[in-house]
Design a protein around this motif. Structure first.
Motif, PDB file in Angstrom:
ATOM      1  N   CYS A 267       0.806  -1.288   0.052  1.00 34.88           N
ATOM      2  CA  CYS A 267       0.055  -0.088  -0.103  1.00 34.88           C
ATOM      3  C   CYS A 267       0.919   1.453  -0.108  1.00 34.88           C
ATOM      4  CB  CYS A 267      -1.126  -0.249   1.277  1.00 34.88           C
ATOM      5  SG  CYS A 267      -0.115   0.262   2.722  1.00 34.88           S
TER       6      CYS A 267
ATOM      7  N   PRO B  91      -5.659   7.029   3.801  1.00 36.27           N
ATOM      8  CA  PRO B  91      -6.783   6.408   3.253  1.00 36.27           C
ATOM      9  C   PRO B  91      -7.894   7.155   3.337  1.00 36.27           C
ATOM     10  CG  PRO B  91      -6.655   5.182   5.295  1.00 36.27           C
ATOM     11  CD  PRO B  91      -5.325   6.122   5.283  1.00 36.27           C
TER      12      PRO B  91
ATOM     13  N   GLU C  24     -10.121   1.485   0.723  1.00 38.04           N
ATOM     14  CA  GLU C  24      -8.746   1.657   1.069  1.00 38.04           C
ATOM     15  C   GLU C  24      -8.558   1.278   2.370  1.00 38.04           C
ATOM     16  OE1 GLU C  24      -7.411   5.556   0.133  1.00 38.04           O
ATOM     17  OE2 GLU C  24      -7.502   5.434  -1.994  1.00 38.04           O
TER      18      GLU C  24
ATOM     19  N   HIS D 180      -8.489  -2.399   3.051  1.00 36.45           N
ATOM     20  CA  HIS D 180      -7.522  -3.031   2.556  1.00 36.45           C
ATOM     21  C   HIS D 180      -6.343  -2.859   3.434  1.00 36.45           C
ATOM     22  CE1 HIS D 180      -4.197  -4.186  -0.131  1.00 36.45           C
ATOM     23  NE2 HIS D 180      -3.834  -3.164  -0.115  1.00 36.45           N
ATOM     24  N   ILE D 181      -6.021  -1.950   4.072  1.00 40.72           N
ATOM     25  CA  ILE D 181      -4.923  -1.307   4.970  1.00 40.72           C
ATOM     26  C   ILE D 181      -5.440  -2.356   6.180  1.00 40.72           C
ATOM     27  CG2 ILE D 181      -3.861   0.333   6.404  1.00 40.72           C
ATOM     28  CD1 ILE D 181      -4.506   2.405   3.956  1.00 40.72           C
TER      29      ILE D 181
END
Length: 410
Positions: A314, A320, A325, A328-329
């Motif tokens: 990332c 984000p 996002e 995902h993180i």
């Protein structure tokens, strides 16, 4: 990606990774630093420095690097700033580009003529030479501002003079711009370094073993440390309040430099801070540095591998902006979370001492205190399942003995 931008906000993936991994926080390291900073004698900047304290700090940083090695008279950020300044619109851009070439040539000639990294000569040079060198370094520091912030560069004396009269802008005009107090401040901090701990380190090293403004090969994140001298990673600080200089951002920055050397190119074995206004060099062996910060992974190779996976997964220096996002993180950070086996502290993941009862979760009082903070931020891993105990044997009730009846014989 940039290490500096990745540390500026606690919501970036990099900060969240480091905040979770460094379980002890900065307090133990800060206490160790203050114990080493035993002096109260601080060289304060003269009045004429004003708002240019950052420029003076950049200049003295480069001057100290050159005392160890003259392989790069200009660091990478300054060269980038010179190139960007030359692209400014209007006649000011070409004027600044032409002067930048002259400045780079003059600085390189001066550095090599004075043999600044010659160990058979003292760290400082005659006063007139130091003043000339300070003016060159201050001018180069203004160009470096352009690489870091174009808005800030527009308000530097360099940009003002180039816009005011581009035709008359030349190297001599540029070198006349620094206030005399700025020049004296750079020289004064250098004189305070002479015959101090940094000078002793210089005497024990060779130029070939030193790297000024080192960068890290193969790293997905740009970072330029101040100096690595034979495995000793040093960050220079020119703050007027040196005892308060070890903030969480500074501690995390030192850790970032250490982790970004993923190939172990520089073989860093010691980490330290040098305070230019107090002349104090605070240092820690890497093992003690990791211990004071409470790193959950004490294996440096494993910790570097985890950071590399984060950087590959990332943009770690950007907050984000969407829910996708953020999800995902969070998945990436969850995958990188260290596994804490039973019998280990839930905060620092280290084995519990044998003297601690088996039902305890933490190895020290400090970990007990930190657990509340980590739990509040969601960084405390779940408690591992308690080991199954063997079933107890059924206890048979004691049998009643039949009383013996004695027969009386007649």
């Amino acid at each position: 990606m940039s290490l500096t931008s990745g540390l500026h906000c606690p919501r970036t993936p990099l900060r969240r990774f480091l905040d979770r991994e460094l379980s002890a926080g900065p307090k133990p390291l800060r206490e160790s630093f203050r114990a080493q900073h035993a002096t109260d004698q601080v060289l304060l900047p003269p009045p004429g420095v004003g708002t240019e304290a950052g420029t003076v700090g950049t200049a003295i940083d480069q001057r100290l690097r050159l005392a160890f090695t003259t392989a790069s008279p200009l660091d990478g950020a300054t060269l980038i700033g010179m190139a960007q300044a030359g692209q400014w619109p209007g006649p000011a851009g070409p004027a600044m580009r032409s002067v930048a070439y002259e400045l780079a040539a003059r600085l390189a000639e001066t550095v090599h003529r004075l043999e600044l990294d010659n160990r058979s000569m003292p760290l400082d040079r005659p006063h007139e030479d130091e003043e000339d060198l300070a003016r060159l370094l201050i001018a180069a520091a203004w160009y470096q501002v352009c690489a870091r912030t174009s808005i800030g560069f527009a308000f530097t004396p360099l940009a003002d003079a180039a816009r005011e009269d581009p035709d008359a802008f030349c190297l001599e005009r540029l070198l006349a711009l620094p206030h005399p107090d700025m020049v004296a401040d750079v020289a004064g901090q250098l004189y305070k370094t002479a015959d101090g701990p940094l000078d002793d380190l210089r005497a024990r090293t060779q130029p070939a073993d030193c790297h000024g403004g080192p960068t890290f090969d193969g790293a997905e994140m740009t970072a330029d440390a101040d100096l690595i001298a034979d495995g000793f990673l040093i960050d220079f600080k020119s703050t007027r309040h040196p005892r308060n200089s070890l903030s969480i951002r500074t501690a995390w920055q030192l850790m970032g430099y250490l982790l970004l050397d993923a190939t172990d190119r520089y073989r860093i074995d010691t980490v330290g801070l040098y305070l230019t206004r107090s002349g104090v060099l605070a240092s820690w062996p890497v093992e003690d540095f990791l211990d004071l910060l409470g790193t959950r992974r004490r294996d440096l190779t494993a910790l570097r591998r985890a950071l590399t996976e984060l950087l590959n997964g990332c943009p770690a220096d950007v907050v984000p902006t969407s829910q996708d996002e953020e999800d995902h993180i969070q998945r990436l950070l969850a995958r990188l979370e260290p596994i804490i086996p039973a019998g280990h502290c839930r905060v620092c993941t280290q084995p519990l001492p044998e003297t601690i009862p088996s039902l305890r979760d933490y190895c020290s009082r400090w970990c007990v205190v930190r657990a509340k903070t980590l739990q509040k931020k969601g960084w405390l891993p779940p408690r591992p399942p308690a080991p199954l105990r063997p079933p107890r044997k059924a206890v048979q009730p004691p049998q009643k003995k039949t009383p013996r009846v004695r027969t009386a014989w007649l």
